[in-house]
Design a protein around this motif. Structure first.
Motif, PDB file in Angstrom:
ATOM      1  N   UNK A   1       0.687  -1.328  -0.001  1.00  0.00           N
ATOM      2  CA  UNK A   1      -0.233   0.010  -0.165  1.00  0.00           C
ATOM      3  C   UNK A   1       0.875   1.081   0.022  1.00  0.00           C
ATOM      4  N   UNK A   2       0.175   2.388  -0.676  1.00  0.00           N
ATOM      5  CA  UNK A   2       0.996   3.526  -0.624  1.00  0.00           C
ATOM      6  C   UNK A   2      -0.038   4.587   0.018  1.00  0.00           C
ATOM      7  N   UNK A   3       0.599   5.462   0.845  1.00  0.00           N
ATOM      8  CA  UNK A   3      -0.510   6.751   1.207  1.00  0.00           C
ATOM      9  C   UNK A   3       0.088   7.952   0.694  1.00  0.00           C
ATOM     10  N   UNK A   4      -0.868   8.578  -0.077  1.00  0.00           N
ATOM     11  CA  UNK A   4      -0.771   9.979  -0.363  1.00  0.00           C
ATOM     12  C   UNK A   4      -1.299  10.943   0.722  1.00  0.00           C
ATOM     13  N   UNK A   5      -0.464  12.153   0.936  1.00  0.00           N
ATOM     14  CA  UNK A   5      -1.058  13.238   1.839  1.00  0.00           C
ATOM     15  C   UNK A   5      -1.066  14.469   1.294  1.00  0.00           C
ATOM     16  N   UNK A   6      -2.138  15.236   1.453  1.00  0.00           N
ATOM     17  CA  UNK A   6      -1.905  16.530   0.809  1.00  0.00           C
ATOM     18  C   UNK A   6      -3.459  17.251   1.025  1.00  0.00           C
ATOM     19  N   UNK A   7      -3.988  17.740  -0.190  1.00  0.00           N
ATOM     20  CA  UNK A   7      -5.268  18.472  -0.139  1.00  0.00           C
ATOM     21  C   UNK A   7      -5.922  18.094  -1.600  1.00  0.00           C
ATOM     22  N   UNK A   8      -7.199  18.060  -1.472  1.00  0.00           N
ATOM     23  CA  UNK A   8      -8.236  17.894  -2.532  1.00  0.00           C
ATOM     24  C   UNK A   8      -7.745  16.561  -3.487  1.00  0.00           C
ATOM     25  N   UNK A   9      -7.468  15.333  -2.604  1.00  0.00           N
ATOM     26  CA  UNK A   9      -7.040  14.398  -3.223  1.00  0.00           C
ATOM     27  C   UNK A   9      -8.010  13.124  -3.389  1.00  0.00           C
ATOM     28  N   UNK A  10      -9.354  13.524  -2.861  1.00  0.00           N
ATOM     29  CA  UNK A  10     -10.389  12.637  -2.840  1.00  0.00           C
ATOM     30  C   UNK A  10     -10.909  12.342  -4.321  1.00  0.00           C
ATOM     31  N   UNK A  11     -10.898  11.164  -4.679  1.00  0.00           N
ATOM     32  CA  UNK A  11     -11.419  10.607  -5.870  1.00  0.00           C
ATOM     33  C   UNK A  11     -12.983  10.566  -5.762  1.00  0.00           C
ATOM     34  N   UNK A  12     -13.581  11.683  -6.619  1.00  0.00           N
ATOM     35  CA  UNK A  12     -15.092  11.862  -6.571  1.00  0.00           C
ATOM     36  C   UNK A  12     -15.653  12.365  -8.116  1.00  0.00           C
ATOM     37  N   UNK A  13     -16.776  11.878  -8.568  1.00  0.00           N
ATOM     38  CA  UNK A  13     -17.536  12.126  -9.739  1.00  0.00           C
ATOM     39  C   UNK A  13     -16.913  11.244 -10.941  1.00  0.00           C
ATOM     40  N   UNK A  14     -17.894  11.034 -11.891  1.00  0.00           N
ATOM     41  CA  UNK A  14     -17.683  10.209 -13.065  1.00  0.00           C
ATOM     42  C   UNK A  14     -16.593  10.812 -13.611  1.00  0.00           C
ATOM     43  N   UNK A  15     -15.567   9.824 -14.087  1.00  0.00           N
ATOM     44  CA  UNK A  15     -14.260  10.097 -14.742  1.00  0.00           C
ATOM     45  C   UNK A  15     -13.324  10.405 -14.098  1.00  0.00           C
ATOM     46  N   UNK A  16     -13.192  10.369 -12.641  1.00  0.00           N
ATOM     47  CA  UNK A  16     -12.101  10.215 -11.891  1.00  0.00           C
ATOM     48  C   UNK A  16     -11.476   9.318 -11.744  1.00  0.00           C
ATOM     49  N   UNK A  17      -9.795   9.183 -11.607  1.00  0.00           N
ATOM     50  CA  UNK A  17      -9.139   8.226 -11.876  1.00  0.00           C
ATOM     51  C   UNK A  17      -7.917   8.402 -11.103  1.00  0.00           C
ATOM     52  N   UNK A  18      -7.348   7.256 -10.734  1.00  0.00           N
ATOM     53  CA  UNK A  18      -5.907   6.991 -10.294  1.00  0.00           C
ATOM     54  C   UNK A  18      -5.199   6.233 -10.977  1.00  0.00           C
ATOM     55  N   UNK A  19      -3.852   6.770 -11.608  1.00  0.00           N
ATOM     56  CA  UNK A  19      -2.995   5.898 -12.805  1.00  0.00           C
ATOM     57  C   UNK A  19      -1.553   5.787 -12.155  1.00  0.00           C
ATOM     58  N   UNK A  20      -1.034   4.826 -12.389  1.00  0.00           N
ATOM     59  CA  UNK A  20       0.708   4.853 -12.523  1.00  0.00           C
ATOM     60  C   UNK A  20       1.030   4.740 -13.933  1.00  0.00           C
ATOM     61  N   UNK A  21       1.566   6.100 -14.224  1.00  0.00           N
ATOM     62  CA  UNK A  21       2.097   6.209 -15.559  1.00  0.00           C
ATOM     63  C   UNK A  21       3.646   5.808 -15.557  1.00  0.00           C
ATOM     64  N   UNK A  22       3.989   4.993 -16.484  1.00  0.00           N
ATOM     65  CA  UNK A  22       5.336   4.855 -16.653  1.00  0.00           C
ATOM     66  C   UNK A  22       6.174   5.925 -17.303  1.00  0.00           C
ATOM     67  N   UNK A  23       7.081   6.197 -16.700  1.00  0.00           N
ATOM     68  CA  UNK A  23       8.026   7.603 -16.879  1.00  0.00           C
ATOM     69  C   UNK A  23       9.508   7.283 -17.435  1.00  0.00           C
ATOM     70  N   UNK A  24       9.728   8.011 -18.492  1.00  0.00           N
ATOM     71  CA  UNK A  24      11.183   7.974 -18.995  1.00  0.00           C
ATOM     72  C   UNK A  24      12.296   8.584 -17.963  1.00  0.00           C
ATOM     73  N   UNK A  25      13.484   8.556 -18.428  1.00  0.00           N
ATOM     74  CA  UNK A  25      14.725   9.142 -17.616  1.00  0.00           C
ATOM     75  C   UNK A  25      14.374  10.542 -17.295  1.00  0.00           C
ATOM     76  N   UNK A  26      13.795  11.081 -18.067  1.00  0.00           N
ATOM     77  CA  UNK A  26      13.631  12.593 -17.858  1.00  0.00           C
ATOM     78  C   UNK A  26      12.036  12.737 -16.854  1.00  0.00           C
ATOM     79  N   UNK A  27      11.747  11.714 -16.750  1.00  0.00           N
ATOM     80  CA  UNK A  27      10.467  11.875 -15.920  1.00  0.00           C
ATOM     81  C   UNK A  27       9.111  12.243 -16.588  1.00  0.00           C
ATOM     82  N   UNK A  28       9.176  12.082 -17.802  1.00  0.00           N
ATOM     83  CA  UNK A  28       8.313  12.273 -18.906  1.00  0.00           C
ATOM     84  C   UNK A  28       7.135  11.192 -18.916  1.00  0.00           C
ATOM     85  N   UNK A  29       5.901  11.186 -19.106  1.00  0.00           N
ATOM     86  CA  UNK A  29       4.906  10.097 -19.092  1.00  0.00           C
ATOM     87  C   UNK A  29       4.158  10.083 -20.590  1.00  0.00           C
ATOM     88  N   UNK A  30       3.851   9.058 -20.947  1.00  0.00           N
ATOM     89  CA  UNK A  30       3.304   8.873 -22.170  1.00  0.00           C
ATOM     90  C   UNK A  30       1.879   9.529 -21.961  1.00  0.00           C
TER      91      UNK A  30
END
Length: 255
Positions: A161-190
């Protein structure tokens, strides 16, 4: 205790979060806060062990537990305690006191306070701000913790498990989503969402504005990722018409 051992120690790592000041008429006036990157006693014990191979983690934890016990005894006796030369913990009355029965009033308003030593104050003076986050209404990730153990980290394990802390993190509404996006060496995601790994709703352990906990898929490939969050959360039961989103720093996931 195993999760507390692999901690990357970084000097001068300080993040400042700026939020609009609601009490000011100036457009660019902010209130600053520092997201807490809290270390547990297990984290500290692991670092002591790494710095002195002659000590084992159990001995450090046992000693810390005994010191805690004696500190509590001292407080119950009404004494002040100097904690490791870093600060003094002392008892003080809070607020005003009813003059008709001051003894009873004071007993109900006793609180603990802390005053730093000059050595601790000097440690703060050596810090440098490495990142400033200005709140623009988007979700904000202030910290990432590896569970169990609550270790601040950017390295996570498949199936854990992973815990994120911060603000306005709640997933709510149709179309909300949480993804893990592969990142290249520069940190860019597809930009192609087909490459992203979506976290199913049943893998969310906690879904709150200030805390989001989820399990990393067991079958995810080892590598570098960025956590992307998209939500319509507005507060209460209201939802935004347009989604807000954020992307974390690069994290490493291993099996």
């Amino acid at each position: 205790m195993a999760d507390s051992l692999n901690i990357k120690d970084e000097d001068n790592k300080l993040v400042i979060a700026l939020r609009n000041n609601p009490f000011s008429t100036e457009k660019k006036n902010f209130i600053g806060s520092i997201p807490r990157d809290t270390l547990t006693i297990s984290n500290l014990a692991a670092r002591v062990k790494d710095g002195d191979r002659g000590l084992d983690e159990y001995t450090v934890l046992k000693s810390a537990g005994l010191l805690k016990k004696e500190c509590l005894k001292a407080i119950r006796r009404g004494q002040a305690v100097n904690l490791l030369g870093l600060c003094t913990m002392f008892i003080a009355p809070e607020g005003t006191v009813d003059g008709t029965n001051p003894s009873a009033a004071l007993s109900q308003k006793l609180v603990l306070r802390f005053s730093p030593t000059s050595e601790a104050a000097d440690a703060v003076a050596g810090l440098k701000i490495t990142k400033v986050i200005v709140n623009d209404g988007q979700p904000q990730i202030d910290g990432m913790l590896r569970l169990p153990g609550e270790s601040p980290s950017n390295m996570f394990v498949a199936g854990k498990a992973v815990r994120l802390i911060g603000s306005r993190l709640k997933l709510a509404g149709k179309g909300s989503a949480l993804h893990l996006c592969p990142a290249d060496e520069s940190g860019n995601i597809s930009r192609d969402e087909a490459d992203w790994v979506r976290i199913p709703e049943d893998q969310l352990a906690c879904n709150k504005p200030g805390r989001l906990e989820f399990f990393i898929p067991d079958d995810i490939a080892d590598g570098r990722y960025r956590i992307r969050l998209r939500t319509f959360f507005c507060g209460g039961k209201q939802e935004l018409k347009t989604a807000i989103s954020t992307v974390s720093d690069v994290v490493t996931i291993r099996s």
